[in-house]
Design a protein around this motif. Structure first.
Motif, PDB file in Angstrom:
ATOM      1  N   TYR A 148     -17.996 -10.808  85.614  1.00  9.30           N
ATOM      2  CA  TYR A 148     -18.863 -11.235  84.515  1.00  9.30           C
ATOM      3  C   TYR A 148     -18.723 -12.735  84.264  1.00  9.30           C
ATOM      4  CZ  TYR A 148     -19.131  -6.237  83.652  1.00  9.30           C
ATOM      5  OH  TYR A 148     -19.336  -4.884  83.805  1.00  9.30           O
ATOM      6  N   MET A 153     -23.022 -13.875  79.570  1.00  8.01           N
ATOM      7  CA  MET A 153     -23.003 -12.623  78.808  1.00  8.01           C
ATOM      8  C   MET A 153     -23.089 -12.885  77.301  1.00  8.01           C
ATOM      9  SD  MET A 153     -22.986 -10.350  81.172  1.00  8.01           S
ATOM     10  CE  MET A 153     -22.728  -8.865  80.184  1.00  8.01           C
ATOM     11  N   TYR A 158     -22.580 -10.324  74.321  1.00 17.45           N
ATOM     12  CA  TYR A 158     -21.443  -9.627  74.930  1.00 17.45           C
ATOM     13  C   TYR A 158     -20.208 -10.512  74.945  1.00 17.45           C
ATOM     14  CZ  TYR A 158     -24.664  -6.009  76.523  1.00 17.45           C
ATOM     15  OH  TYR A 158     -25.576  -4.977  76.565  1.00 17.45           O
ATOM     16  N   LEU A 163     -18.095  -5.088  77.048  1.00 15.14           N
ATOM     17  CA  LEU A 163     -18.709  -5.101  78.371  1.00 15.14           C
ATOM     18  C   LEU A 163     -19.138  -3.687  78.760  1.00 15.14           C
ATOM     19  CD1 LEU A 163     -16.284  -7.558  80.220  1.00 15.14           C
ATOM     20  CD2 LEU A 163     -18.634  -8.017  79.464  1.00 15.14           C
ATOM     21  N   ALA A 173     -27.754  -4.003  79.338  1.00 14.76           N
ATOM     22  CA  ALA A 173     -27.295  -5.395  79.349  1.00 14.76           C
ATOM     23  C   ALA A 173     -28.258  -6.282  80.126  1.00 14.76           C
ATOM     24  CB  ALA A 173     -25.891  -5.476  79.945  1.00 14.76           C
TER      25      ALA A 173
END
Length: 421
Positions: A148, A153, A158, A163, A173
């Motif tokens: 990630y 994110m 996030y 996650l 997502a």
């Protein structure tokens, strides 16, 4: 009459299999994935040269993939041009054993006073054991994980606490990232070698891809695997990238989520742009997570056709050096693979994973380790490619009805499998 490998190995044992001849000897070594392993073997070789200055290890041109490595060894066996030691994918060892190319390591193990089979994780050692004899010592073992870009994110709300843990959450997502202006939210490694991610979705349901000679894509678990892939590819509008381009794109900061082997953590960290990398457990089909995952990685195999005891001794020294102790620990230090040797994991690397959390994710998943299955018979490599072609068809939009695809794939691949009996 030519001496057998067993006779030569026992002769070595009689004189001390690990005793070093002072006469110069050269061995040849071949391995895959230059971008992952060059730095690893360079580090190991420097230490090996200091410990064994009479042995020269010549590196051959690297294999592009595990399939390429197996095909290369099969050709070289016919031409009489084999290296002494080769690194082969864990799922590609059987064909070299069946064809008599790989040599049993049992005579060499018997000549070692302090060789500890228990030093290797048993599940990993089992992957190189055929009919009770060890033919391959595991060198590096990986499991699939999530990568990630935490700054990307964060654009969709996030952080480390939320996650995705399921594939439905991954798709959600993707949608959130797209709404935040991220053009390419995900790459999911369908094209990783050996249909590894298809097997990951099968093992996530605790179902093997192969049972004997039966290709199990025609089961409910097979349909779930295909429908899960279809959902990710369509729901995330995933681009069809070559695997090396996908890794480069993620490293450059252009992709928010990457689902790939932990093997690439070191390469990503060495090449990544200015962002925070976090790895996390591989999502499951439910909130309980995967029930199992296939063990990726490779194993060291002795394929030398030399009759020179000194050359065989040198090859064995190199083979054991890279798979145990500090050699195995260098795998973790330079890549994201797990060392197969318990001493490396538990003693030499006691503090390593705490200091390098991106490389610790796969270790947390080790209880999920399952077999990375090969497709049996002479058409095993062809079956691998047929499956990959079907999976790419899902990615590029050629297939949307997964039940139709399931039937076509099952029939074509099963035709390549050996007949029972």
């Amino acid at each position: 009459m030519k001496p057998t490998l067993t006779a030569m190995a026992l002769a070595l044992a009689a004189t001390g299999a690990t005793a070093q001849s002072q006469d110069p000897v050269t061995i040849e070594f071949a391995y895959p994935y230059s971008h992952l392993f060059d730095i690893t073997y360079e580090r190991i070789l420097e230490r090996f040269n200091a410990d064994h200055p009479h042995i020269t290890v010549e590196f051959r041109a690297t294999y592009e993939s595990y399939e390429d490595g197996t095909n290369t060894i099969l050709r070289e066996a016919v031409a009489g041009e084999l290296p002494d030691v080769t690194m082969q994918g864990l799922n590609r060892q059987a064909i070299l054993v069946e064809r008599g190319i790989a040599k049993s390591l049992e005579p060499f193990i018997a000549g070692e006073e302090d060789f500890e089979r228990d030093g290797y994780h048993q599940a990993m050692l089992d992957l190189g054991t055929f009919e009770g004899e060890v033919y391959g010592l595991p060198f590096s073992v990986s499991l699939p994980v999530g990568y990630y870009n935490m700054e990307t994110m964060a654009q969709a709300g996030y952080d480390a606490t939320n996650l995705p843990t399921t594939w439905d959450e991954v798709i959600a997502a993707c949608e959130a990232l797209q709404e935040a202006g991220v053009d390419n939210p995900v790459f999911w490694g369908w094209n990783i070698t050996g249909n590894w991610f298809l097997q990951a979705l099968m093992w996530s349901q605790d179902e093997p891809t192969m049972v004997g000679n039966d290709f199990r894509i025609d089961t409910p678990a097979g349909l779930t695997a295909l429908e899960t892939m279809h959902g990710i590819f369509r729901g995330c509008e995933m681009q069809n990238l070559e695997w090396d381009a996908a890794l480069a794109s993620f490293s450059a900061g252009d992709i928010g989520m990457l689902f790939w082997s932990t093997s690439a953590v070191g390469a990503v960290e060495r090449n990544m742009g200015d962002f925070t990398l976090m790895t996390h457990e591989f999502p499951g089909l439910t909130e309980d997570g995967p029930m199992g995952l296939p063990a990726g990685g490779n194993s060291a195999m002795l394929v030398s056709d030399s009759e020179d005891p000194a050359e065989l001794e040198a090859a064995w020294l190199w083979l054991t050096y890279i798979t145990s102790g500090e050699g195995a620990a260098d795998v973790a230090r330079t890549t994201g693979y797990m060392p197969p040797n318990q001493a490396a994991n538990e003693i030499i690397l006691a503090d390593f994973y705490e200091e390098n959390p991106t490389k610790a994710t796969a270790v947390r998943q080790i209880e999920l380790l399952r077999e990375w299955q090969a497709y049996p018979g002479d058409n095993g490599l062809a079956a691998t490619q047929v499956i990959a072609d079907y999976l790419e068809g899902i990615v590029i939009g050629d297939y949307d009805d997964m039940e139709v695809l399931q039937q076509e794939m099952a029939e074509e691949v099963q035709d390549l499998m050996p007949a029972d009996g």
